[in-house]
Write a protein that holds these residues in place. Structure first.
Motif, PDB file in Angstrom:
ATOM      1  N   GLN A   6      18.961  24.659   8.034  1.00 29.39           N
ATOM      2  CA  GLN A   6      20.051  25.372   7.388  1.00 29.39           C
ATOM      3  C   GLN A   6      20.902  26.034   8.473  1.00 29.39           C
ATOM      4  O   GLN A   6      20.379  26.518   9.475  1.00 29.39           O
ATOM      5  N   ASP A   7      22.225  26.038   8.249  1.00 23.61           N
ATOM      6  CA  ASP A   7      23.146  26.719   9.166  1.00 23.61           C
ATOM      7  C   ASP A   7      23.605  28.051   8.600  1.00 23.61           C
ATOM      8  O   ASP A   7      24.222  28.850   9.298  1.00 23.61           O
ATOM      9  N   ARG A   8      23.388  28.239   7.291  1.00 24.60           N
ATOM     10  CA  ARG A   8      23.805  29.499   6.648  1.00 24.60           C
ATOM     11  C   ARG A   8      22.848  29.775   5.501  1.00 24.60           C
ATOM     12  O   ARG A   8      22.104  28.880   5.075  1.00 24.60           O
ATOM     13  N   GLY A  10      21.715  30.559   1.620  1.00 23.06           N
ATOM     14  CA  GLY A  10      22.175  30.109   0.308  1.00 23.06           C
ATOM     15  C   GLY A  10      21.043  29.419  -0.428  1.00 23.06           C
ATOM     16  O   GLY A  10      19.889  29.444   0.025  1.00 23.06           O
ATOM     17  N   GLU A  13      21.107  24.023  -1.816  1.00 21.56           N
ATOM     18  CA  GLU A  13      22.251  23.200  -1.388  1.00 21.56           C
ATOM     19  C   GLU A  13      22.608  23.410   0.081  1.00 21.56           C
ATOM     20  O   GLU A  13      23.262  22.558   0.685  1.00 21.56           O
ATOM     21  N   VAL A  14      22.169  24.525   0.680  1.00 23.45           N
ATOM     22  CA  VAL A  14      22.499  24.731   2.108  1.00 23.45           C
ATOM     23  C   VAL A  14      21.481  24.036   3.026  1.00 23.45           C
ATOM     24  O   VAL A  14      21.675  23.976   4.236  1.00 23.45           O
ATOM     25  N   LEU A  15      20.399  23.513   2.446  1.00 27.22           N
ATOM     26  CA  LEU A  15      19.375  22.836   3.263  1.00 27.22           C
ATOM     27  C   LEU A  15      19.786  21.384   3.477  1.00 27.22           C
ATOM     28  O   LEU A  15      20.241  20.718   2.546  1.00 27.22           O
ATOM     29  N   GLU A  16      19.599  20.907   4.696  1.00 26.96           N
ATOM     30  CA  GLU A  16      19.984  19.518   5.002  1.00 26.96           C
ATOM     31  C   GLU A  16      18.877  18.816   5.768  1.00 26.96           C
ATOM     32  O   GLU A  16      18.221  19.430   6.616  1.00 26.96           O
ATOM     33  N   THR A  48      17.382  31.895   1.349  1.00 27.48           N
ATOM     34  CA  THR A  48      18.511  32.490   0.633  1.00 27.48           C
ATOM     35  C   THR A  48      19.019  33.773   1.311  1.00 27.48           C
ATOM     36  O   THR A  48      20.089  34.263   0.972  1.00 27.48           O
ATOM     37  N   ARG A 281      14.997  19.070  -1.792  1.00 24.13           N
ATOM     38  CA  ARG A 281      15.841  19.954  -2.608  1.00 24.13           C
ATOM     39  C   ARG A 281      15.289  20.064  -4.028  1.00 24.13           C
ATOM     40  O   ARG A 281      15.190  21.147  -4.603  1.00 24.13           O
TER      41      ARG A 281
END
Ligand SMILES: NC(=O)c1ccc[n+]([C@@H]2O[C@H](COP(=O)([O-])OP(=O)(O)OC[C@H]3O[C@@H](n4cnc5c(N)ncnc54)[C@H](OP(=O)(O)O)[C@@H]3O)[C@@H](O)[C@H]2O)c1
Length: 301
Positions: A6-8, A10, A13-16, A48, A281
């Motif tokens: 994660q870069d931010r 949340g 949906e912010v996990l990649e 989060t 996710r």
């Protein structure tokens, strides 16, 4: 290697899922080829935001904590661990990735006994040690009754069984969907929600309360006469003045004993669902729904 990042802060949906450089074992560390990771609510409390700020964690970073796998590198100065050891333990923000490093002197690491599935072993790390400490603190003699609020979840289901092993009668709260599940573990189910104290009143005596969901269980326990010294709250820390569990349990040997019990079949570790890494996710959405029965596992190997 694959790594969830994660870069931010949340929601899921912010996990990649990304390709990342493999870590290597530095001094005092081992590298583990991760086979399975187990999910805990603290994972999403961190990704989060609120749980990260408390721990000084700042993105970009990885995700998860509980891992199980095989050591494939040993750094300088590490004693007692060799390549090929099957292990499980803590790798905070470094769990959902193909390889991770753990410093056995600072972080929890234990051996997986022969025959124990990696996903089950990983499921014991946070939930197992928390259940262990809660029950150890609350029950010092057999024949007492403990009320476990949120008894069908990751911590609760293990606490039910550990309390029974100490000779306790266990009352556990859950939704109707999980009443039979709790009965199968040997607990007496009670519905959570409005009227909990009245329902507990009809099931007295209650000597201790382990609240694995919030503050409602503590409030109901106090109403039926359980002293606050015999209450522990892990989800709403400090609720009504209740204490929490200890943080330094790596020294207690709890993980070794939990794994031994799980391997011998004396401790059941129900896992409601297992997901491949690509479905991380969906797995976190399932967890964040708040009604998991037992544990959720992500398989990487
Ligand atoms: N060191 C620590 O302090 C520590 C360690 C571990 C966990 N925790 C915290 O403790 C909490 C529980 O962790 P966990 O891993 O057991 O979570 P979990 O597995 O996600 O818990 C899910 C369970 O909560 C139950 N539940 C849902 N709504 C409820 C309600 N209103 N009242 C009572 N139970 C309800 C569900 O039962 P139904 O499906 O039947 O609704 C479900 O079985 C989390 O907040 C976690 O962050 C703290």
């Amino acid at each position: 290697m694959r790594r969830i990042m994660q870069d931010r802060f949340g929601g899921p949906e912010v996990l990649e899922l990304r390709e990342a450089e493999e870590p290597h074992a530095g001094p005092g560390e081992v590298r583990i080829r991760v086979e399975s990771a187990a999910l805990n609510p603290v994972d999403w409390k961190i990704f989060t935001g609120p749980g990260a700020e408390r721990r000084g964690l700042v993105p970009p970073m990885g995700v998860g904590n509980d891992i199980a796998g095989t050591i494939d590198e040993v750094g300088d100065g590490v004693d007692g661990w060799v390549v090929g050891d099957r292990v499980f333990g803590s790798a905070r923000t470094r769990a959902l990735q193909d390889f991770t490093t753990v410093a056995p002197g600072r972080e929890r690491l234990a051996r997986i006994p022969d025959g124990l599935d990696a996903g089950v072993a990983a499921s014991l790390v946070v939930a197992g040690r928390t259940a262990w400490d809660g029950v150890e603190q609350l029950l010092d003699r057999g024949g007492e009754t403990i009320f476990i609020n949120g008894a069908a979840g990751g911590v609760g289901q293990l606490a039910v069984q550990l309390a029974e092993r100490k000779g306790a009668r266990v009352i556990g709260s859950a939704s109707e969907r999980n009443a039979d599940f709790l009965r199968s573990l040997g607990a007496e189910p009670v519905a959570y929600g409005d009227g909990l104290a009245e329902r507990l009143e009809a099931m007295l005596p209650v000597d201790a309360c382990f609240d694995c969901h919030g503050a409602d269980g503590i409030a109901a326990a106090l109403e039926v006469g359980v002293p606050i010294e015999r209450c522990i709250a892990i989800a709403a820390k400090g609720a009504h003045g209740a204490r929490g569990v200890a943080g330094d349990l790596e020294r207690t040997g709890a993980l070794d004993e939990l794994a031994r019990l799980a391997a011998s079949g004396d401790l059941l570790v129900p896992v409601e669902a297992r997901y491949p890494l690509e479905r991380f996710r969906e797995a976190y959405e399932h967890l964040m729904d708040g009604h998991v029965r037992g544990k959720l596992v992500i398989d990487l190997a």
